[in-house]
Design a protein around this motif. Structure first.
Motif, mmCIF file in Angstrom:
data_model
loop_
_atom_site.group_PDB
_atom_site.id
_atom_site.type_symbol
_atom_site.label_atom_id
_atom_site.label_comp_id
_atom_site.label_asym_id
_atom_site.label_seq_id
_atom_site.Cartn_x
_atom_site.Cartn_y
_atom_site.Cartn_z
ATOM 1 N N SER A 1 0.809 -1.218 0.000
ATOM 2 C CA SER A 1 0.000 0.000 0.000
ATOM 3 C C SER A 1 0.839 1.263 0.000
ATOM 4 N N SER A 2 2.140 1.129 0.029
ATOM 5 C CA SER A 2 2.985 2.331 0.065
ATOM 6 C C SER A 2 4.313 2.094 -0.646
ATOM 7 N N MET A 3 4.244 1.888 -1.948
ATOM 8 C CA MET A 3 5.467 1.726 -2.726
ATOM 9 C C MET A 3 6.007 3.087 -3.133
ATOM 10 N N TRP A 4 7.318 3.192 -3.169
ATOM 11 C CA TRP A 4 7.975 4.417 -3.590
ATOM 12 C C TRP A 4 8.816 4.114 -4.821
ATOM 13 N N PRO A 5 8.288 4.408 -6.008
ATOM 14 C CA PRO A 5 9.023 4.065 -7.224
ATOM 15 C C PRO A 5 10.129 5.058 -7.559
ATOM 16 N N TYR A 6 11.163 4.528 -8.181
ATOM 17 C CA TYR A 6 12.252 5.310 -8.758
ATOM 18 C C TYR A 6 12.201 5.050 -10.257
ATOM 19 N N ILE A 7 12.099 6.099 -11.040
ATOM 20 C CA ILE A 7 11.963 5.945 -12.484
ATOM 21 C C ILE A 7 13.318 6.156 -13.147
ATOM 22 N N PHE A 8 13.753 5.167 -13.906
ATOM 23 C CA PHE A 8 14.953 5.286 -14.732
ATOM 24 C C PHE A 8 14.461 5.319 -16.167
ATOM 25 N N GLY A 9 14.024 6.500 -16.595
ATOM 26 C CA GLY A 9 13.422 6.647 -17.914
ATOM 27 C C GLY A 9 14.379 7.271 -18.894
ATOM 28 N N SER B 1 -1.655 7.008 -7.826
ATOM 29 C CA SER B 1 -1.796 7.152 -6.369
ATOM 30 C C SER B 1 -2.912 6.265 -5.806
ATOM 31 N N ARG B 2 -3.808 5.779 -6.651
ATOM 32 C CA ARG B 2 -4.840 4.832 -6.183
ATOM 33 C C ARG B 2 -4.216 3.560 -5.633
ATOM 34 N N PHE B 3 -3.006 3.240 -6.099
ATOM 35 C CA PHE B 3 -2.341 2.016 -5.712
ATOM 36 C C PHE B 3 -1.245 2.251 -4.683
ATOM 37 N N GLY B 4 -1.169 3.451 -4.141
ATOM 38 C CA GLY B 4 -0.196 3.753 -3.106
ATOM 39 C C GLY B 4 1.214 3.973 -3.615
ATOM 40 N N ALA B 5 1.360 4.340 -4.881
ATOM 41 C CA ALA B 5 2.699 4.532 -5.457
ATOM 42 C C ALA B 5 2.869 5.945 -6.000
ATOM 43 N N GLU B 6 2.235 6.916 -5.366
ATOM 44 C CA GLU B 6 2.280 8.266 -5.888
ATOM 45 C C GLU B 6 3.554 9.014 -5.530
ATOM 46 N N VAL B 7 4.266 8.568 -4.513
ATOM 47 C CA VAL B 7 5.461 9.269 -4.060
ATOM 48 C C VAL B 7 6.636 8.798 -4.912
ATOM 49 N N SER C 1 15.672 9.518 -5.494
ATOM 50 C CA SER C 1 16.823 9.113 -4.717
ATOM 51 C C SER C 1 16.699 7.607 -4.507
ATOM 52 N N PRO C 2 17.666 6.820 -4.969
ATOM 53 C CA PRO C 2 17.523 5.373 -4.843
ATOM 54 C C PRO C 2 17.468 4.881 -3.400
ATOM 55 N N ARG C 3 17.983 5.652 -2.478
ATOM 56 C CA ARG C 3 17.982 5.227 -1.076
ATOM 57 C C ARG C 3 16.605 5.360 -0.439
ATOM 58 N N GLN C 4 15.698 6.080 -1.089
ATOM 59 C CA GLN C 4 14.346 6.236 -0.574
ATOM 60 C C GLN C 4 13.327 5.418 -1.356
ATOM 61 N N ALA C 5 13.751 4.709 -2.370
ATOM 62 C CA ALA C 5 12.832 3.987 -3.242
ATOM 63 C C ALA C 5 12.912 2.485 -2.994
ATOM 64 N N ASP C 6 11.803 1.791 -3.268
ATOM 65 C CA ASP C 6 11.802 0.335 -3.166
ATOM 66 C C ASP C 6 11.313 -0.332 -4.452
ATOM 67 N N LEU C 7 10.937 0.459 -5.448
ATOM 68 C CA LEU C 7 10.488 -0.066 -6.731
ATOM 69 C C LEU C 7 11.230 0.672 -7.833
ATOM 70 N N LEU C 8 12.007 -0.051 -8.620
ATOM 71 C CA LEU C 8 12.761 0.529 -9.723
ATOM 72 C C LEU C 8 12.027 0.218 -11.017
ATOM 73 N N ILE C 9 11.687 1.278 -11.758
ATOM 74 C CA ILE C 9 11.002 1.111 -13.043
ATOM 75 C C ILE C 9 11.952 1.597 -14.122
ATOM 76 N N ILE C 10 12.403 0.672 -14.958
ATOM 77 C CA ILE C 10 13.283 1.016 -16.066
ATOM 78 C C ILE C 10 12.417 1.118 -17.302
ATOM 79 N N ALA C 11 12.374 2.312 -17.880
ATOM 80 C CA ALA C 11 11.520 2.561 -19.040
ATOM 81 C C ALA C 11 12.361 3.183 -20.137
ATOM 82 N N GLY C 12 12.705 2.409 -21.138
ATOM 83 C CA GLY C 12 13.439 2.943 -22.266
ATOM 84 C C GLY C 12 14.693 2.152 -22.601
ATOM 85 N N THR C 13 15.382 2.651 -23.603
ATOM 86 C CA THR C 13 16.589 2.018 -24.120
ATOM 87 C C THR C 13 17.738 2.210 -23.144
#
Length: 172
Positions: free
Chosen positions: A28-36, A55-61, A65-77
């Motif tokens: 209910s409280s994921m913090w994504p880091y975007i590597f786009g 934010s409906r899924f608790g991932a709006e924040v 900073s990788p030290r504050q994130a728990d979900l890494l999303i790699i989007a792109g080449t």
């Protein structure tokens, strides 16, 4: 007059396990880091808009900073020059951490079959969920987020994800 949980549940009793309570809090409280790096990152931006509303899924924040994130999303080449940077960002994230590989380029190199493009990020970091598409639709990002939440719900607190065996190309 009762307030809070006492007002809702009254004299009832709630029992649960520590695993399920922590899993519920994690999902209910994921913090994504975007590597786009390309058009997939532009598609991900629409996921945070009011139409799709991550934010409906608790991932709006969304953290940058990788030290504050728990979900890494790699989007792109991802090029071979970027691979050590991506590996360093992954290593800096705290446990438990999850990875989504979004788009054809991140998953398999896409149509860039050349000497500069990494043919799939799963050769340097472990991937939990793959998102297909070129670029993937916002609904596909949300579906991947729901799949990560299912993984989190079934994972035990005692299971140590840092001990899982993964040997990437950049690992010594």
């Amino acid at each position: 007059m009762a307030v809070g949980a006492e007002a809702i549940f009254g004299e009832s009793l709630i029992t649960t396990t520590l695993d399920s309570a922590i899993s519920w809090a994690r999902e209910s409280s994921m913090w994504p880091y975007i590597f786009g790096t390309a058009c997939c990152a532009i598609e991900f931006m629409s996921v945070a808009s009011s139409k799709y509303d991550i934010s409906r899924f608790g991932a709006e924040v969304v953290r940058f900073s990788p030290r504050q994130a728990d979900l890494l999303i790699i989007a792109g080449t991802i090029s071979y020059k970027q691979a050590p940077i991506l590996k360093k960002i992954y290593d800096q994230m705290s446990e438990p951490k999850w990875v989504i590989s979004a788009g054809a380029c991140a998953c398999s190199g896409g149509f860039y079959d050349n000497y500069t493009t990494l043919q799939g990020i799963d050769s340097i970091i472990p991937v939990d969920v793959y998102v297909a598409g070129c670029p993937p639709r916002p609904e596909a990002f949300l579906d991947a987020l729901l799949k990560i939440q299912k993984i989190q719900a079934t994972q035990s607190l005692l299971e140590d994800r840092s001990k899982r065996i993964f040997k990437g190309v950049l690992d010594a």
